[in-house]
Design a protein around this motif. Structure first.
Motif, PDB file in Angstrom:
ATOM      1  N   GLU A  13      -5.454   1.630   2.001  1.00 29.82           N
ATOM      2  CA  GLU A  13      -4.622   1.803   0.869  1.00 29.82           C
ATOM      3  C   GLU A  13      -4.728   3.218   0.100  1.00 29.82           C
ATOM      4  OE1 GLU A  13      -2.693  -0.358  -0.938  1.00 29.82           O
ATOM      5  OE2 GLU A  13      -2.449   1.453  -1.918  1.00 29.82           O
ATOM      6  N   ASN A  36       1.766  -6.552   4.642  1.00 28.97           N
ATOM      7  CA  ASN A  36       3.087  -6.374   4.127  1.00 28.97           C
ATOM      8  C   ASN A  36       3.234  -5.013   3.953  1.00 28.97           C
ATOM      9  OD1 ASN A  36       5.287  -6.353   2.425  1.00 28.97           O
ATOM     10  ND2 ASN A  36       3.844  -7.234   0.698  1.00 28.97           N
ATOM     11  N   ILE A  42       6.341   4.453  -3.607  1.00 32.03           N
ATOM     12  CA  ILE A  42       5.299   4.199  -2.630  1.00 32.03           C
ATOM     13  C   ILE A  42       5.074   2.599  -2.077  1.00 32.03           C
ATOM     14  CG2 ILE A  42       3.931   6.232  -2.721  1.00 32.03           C
ATOM     15  CD1 ILE A  42       1.823   4.582  -4.251  1.00 32.03           C
ATOM     16  N   GLY A  43       6.500   2.307  -2.163  1.00 31.62           N
ATOM     17  CA  GLY A  43       6.607   0.663  -1.984  1.00 31.62           C
ATOM     18  C   GLY A  43       5.793  -0.404  -2.531  1.00 31.62           C
ATOM     19  N   GLN A  44       5.366  -0.121  -3.668  1.00 27.62           N
ATOM     20  CA  GLN A  44       4.478  -1.073  -4.496  1.00 27.62           C
ATOM     21  C   GLN A  44       5.286  -2.282  -4.856  1.00 27.62           C
ATOM     22  OE1 GLN A  44       2.108   1.362  -7.123  1.00 27.62           O
ATOM     23  NE2 GLN A  44       0.606   1.519  -5.290  1.00 27.62           N
ATOM     24  N   ASP A  50      -4.270   7.602   3.024  1.00 29.10           N
ATOM     25  CA  ASP A  50      -2.688   7.577   3.487  1.00 29.10           C
ATOM     26  C   ASP A  50      -2.759   6.956   5.022  1.00 29.10           C
ATOM     27  OD1 ASP A  50      -0.324   7.898   4.563  1.00 29.10           O
ATOM     28  OD2 ASP A  50       0.220   9.838   3.924  1.00 29.10           O
ATOM     29  N   ALA A  51      -2.189   5.875   5.349  1.00 26.63           N
ATOM     30  CA  ALA A  51      -2.374   5.065   6.614  1.00 26.63           C
ATOM     31  C   ALA A  51      -1.838   6.147   7.607  1.00 26.63           C
ATOM     32  CB  ALA A  51      -1.460   3.771   6.764  1.00 26.63           C
ATOM     33  N   GLY A  65      -2.634  -3.431  -1.170  1.00 29.18           N
ATOM     34  CA  GLY A  65      -2.228  -3.489  -2.879  1.00 29.18           C
ATOM     35  C   GLY A  65      -3.649  -3.996  -3.349  1.00 29.18           C
ATOM     36  N   LEU A 109       4.421  -6.179  -4.864  1.00 25.97           N
ATOM     37  CA  LEU A 109       3.205  -7.128  -4.389  1.00 25.97           C
ATOM     38  C   LEU A 109       3.671  -8.694  -4.200  1.00 25.97           C
ATOM     39  CD1 LEU A 109       0.633  -6.097  -7.359  1.00 25.97           C
ATOM     40  CD2 LEU A 109       0.853  -5.084  -4.854  1.00 25.97           C
ATOM     41  N   LEU A 110       2.931  -9.243  -3.289  1.00 24.93           N
ATOM     42  CA  LEU A 110       3.353 -10.451  -2.567  1.00 24.93           C
ATOM     43  C   LEU A 110       2.392 -11.664  -3.434  1.00 24.93           C
ATOM     44  CD1 LEU A 110       5.194 -11.699  -0.666  1.00 24.93           C
ATOM     45  CD2 LEU A 110       3.478 -11.406   1.160  1.00 24.93           C
ATOM     46  N   GLY A 156      -1.716  -0.928   3.416  1.00 30.51           N
ATOM     47  CA  GLY A 156      -1.106  -1.330   2.237  1.00 30.51           C
ATOM     48  C   GLY A 156      -1.800  -2.677   1.494  1.00 30.51           C
TER      49      GLY A 156
HETATM   50  C1  SAM Z   1       4.646  -3.883  -0.313  1.00 29.10           C
HETATM   51  S1  SAM Z   1       3.017  -3.450  -1.012  1.00 29.10           S
HETATM   52  C2  SAM Z   1       1.905  -4.703  -0.557  1.00 29.10           C
HETATM   53  C3  SAM Z   1       1.074  -4.897  -1.285  1.00 29.10           C
HETATM   54  C4  SAM Z   1      -0.144  -6.232  -0.781  1.00 29.10           C
HETATM   55  N1  SAM Z   1      -0.301  -6.151   0.733  1.00 29.10           N
HETATM   56  C5  SAM Z   1       0.716  -7.298  -1.236  1.00 29.10           C
HETATM   57  O1  SAM Z   1       1.497  -7.966  -0.214  1.00 29.10           O
HETATM   58  O2  SAM Z   1       1.015  -7.751  -2.039  1.00 29.10           O
HETATM   59  C6  SAM Z   1       2.592  -1.838  -0.229  1.00 29.10           C
HETATM   60  C7  SAM Z   1       1.134  -1.153  -0.449  1.00 29.10           C
HETATM   61  O3  SAM Z   1       0.819  -0.069   0.400  1.00 29.10           O
HETATM   62  C8  SAM Z   1       0.518   1.148  -0.402  1.00 29.10           C
HETATM   63  N2  SAM Z   1       0.879   2.030   0.417  1.00 29.10           N
HETATM   64  C9  SAM Z   1       2.092   2.836   0.300  1.00 29.10           C
HETATM   65  N3  SAM Z   1       2.033   4.067   0.935  1.00 29.10           N
HETATM   66  C10 SAM Z   1       1.093   3.765   1.820  1.00 29.10           C
HETATM   67  C11 SAM Z   1       0.196   4.606   2.624  1.00 29.10           C
HETATM   68  N4  SAM Z   1       0.886   5.886   3.151  1.00 29.10           N
HETATM   69  N5  SAM Z   1      -0.723   4.291   3.180  1.00 29.10           N
HETATM   70  C12 SAM Z   1      -1.526   3.334   2.817  1.00 29.10           C
HETATM   71  N6  SAM Z   1      -1.111   2.521   1.859  1.00 29.10           N
HETATM   72  C13 SAM Z   1       0.187   2.778   1.271  1.00 29.10           C
HETATM   73  C14 SAM Z   1       0.947   0.775  -1.612  1.00 29.10           C
HETATM   74  O4  SAM Z   1       0.150   1.392  -2.649  1.00 29.10           O
HETATM   75  C15 SAM Z   1       0.962  -0.800  -1.768  1.00 29.10           C
HETATM   76  O5  SAM Z   1      -0.183  -1.256  -2.393  1.00 29.10           O
END
Ligand code: SAM
Length: 290
Positions: free
Chosen positions: A113, A156, A62-64, A141-142, A94, A66-67, A92
């Motif tokens: 999130e 992000n 799920i693309g986790q 879910d976004a 995080g 963290l930045l 998202g």
């Molecule tokens: C690339 S991380 C970015 C985290 C944070 N913004 C950062 O930059 O450190 C993506 C975030 O999107 C969340 N995510 C993944 N799929 C999602 C969805 N369908 N709807 C909402 N959030 C989602 C993940 O759980 C994760 O926290």
């Protein structure tokens, strides 16, 4: 409604439209020091591709990622040009590294999130900073959630949903008009979106002020048909009999003549068979063509 949706169209091919920024060191290891929450349940839910980062388990599926690089975080916020009365949509968030910076600059933040562990950590961190009244966390879910009102997007975003998410922002019903969207994207996705090589993965998208005079449903069907196969050029697609027949079907309502039908058929050099549909490319082309 159509008019409102059209105001969100982005001219992503226009060089003045999209700005590229930094790309190196965008993702670094995190060390939040938060507990290892719900590990077993989450591993079952998202598959076994978890990865330990700091003390929280991250799920690549799920693309986790963290930045944590403060310079990059600051640059994203600067690029976003947030004003004190803005309501920012972050998809998202995080554990909130970017969210806290957004809250320092904006009036309020809507953070969507999917992972309730992340949402909880974010809630706690925001409360510690006294930001809780200005942060609206939507735990869901976004792609399925109706976004509360916002006027700016900074995120992000999770790589796996980049294309449908962008389509939702640009074309989605019930999505607020917004001034700009500053998005950290996967470099390959940014390259495809802009249809040219990029040396950055942050893009800033501005809604278009002039509205193209097209029927979006027709345009969507057309682009899906044209770009339904990965790595195929338009020329190659148009040489297929099946593709031409699909296009003819699309054009029927606007009265394409029999003559042109016959001419088109002459181009059918090999007419190979069925194709898989890649809606991802269709959505991208649809968005970028404006
Ligand atoms: C690339 S991380 C970015 C985290 C944070 N913004 C950062 O930059 O450190 C993506 C975030 O999107 C969340 N995510 C993944 N799929 C999602 C969805 N369908 N709807 C909402 N959030 C989602 C993940 O759980 C994760 O926290």
């Amino acid at each position: 409604m159509l008019h409102r949706r059209k105001t969100l169209l982005d001219n992503l091919h226009n060089p003045n439209f999209c700005q590229h920024f930094f790309y190196r060191c965008l993702r670094t290891k995190s060390s939040h020091g938060y507990g290892d929450l719900c590990r077993k349940n989450k591993a079952e839910k998202y598959g076994d591709d978890e990865e330990e980062e700091g003390q929280i388990r991250l799920f690549k599926s799920i693309g986790q990622h963290l930045l944590t690089n403060p310079r990059v975080l600051d640059s994203i916020v600067r690029t976003s040009n947030i004003k004190p009365d803005d309501t920012v949509l972050e998809i998202g968030p995080g554990t909130g590294n970017l969210t806290l910076k957004l809250l320092e600059a904006a009036k309020s933040v809507v953070a969507v999130e999917i992972d309730n562990r992340m949402a909880e950590i974010l809630r706690k961190r925001a409360a510690e900073r006294g930001f809780e009244d200005r942060l609206n966390i939507v735990n869901g879910d976004a792609l399925k959630t109706v976004f509360p009102k916002f006027n700016l997007v900074v995120a992000n975003i999770p790589y796996g949903i980049s294309s449908p998410l962008l389509a939702k922002l640009v074309y989605g019903a019930n999505v607020s008009p917004f001034r700009s969207a500053t998005l950290l994207l996967q470099k390959e996705f940014a390259r495809r979106l802009l249809a040219k090589p990029v040396d950055s993965s942050v893009v800033k998208i501005y809604p278009k002020t002039e509205i193209p005079n097209v029927d979006l449903d027709e345009w969507w069907a057309f682009t899906r048909t044209c770009f339904s196969k990965k790595n195929k050029t338009l020329g190659a697609a148009f040489k297929q009999k099946r593709k031409l027949m699909e296009l003819m079907e699309l054009y029927k309502p606007v009265g394409l003549s029999e003559d042109s039908n016959l001419k088109w058929r002459e181009y059918d050099s090999n007419g190979d068979g069925d194709e898989e549909c890649d809606s991802d490319d269709g959505a991208l082309i649809m968005a970028s063509a404006f």
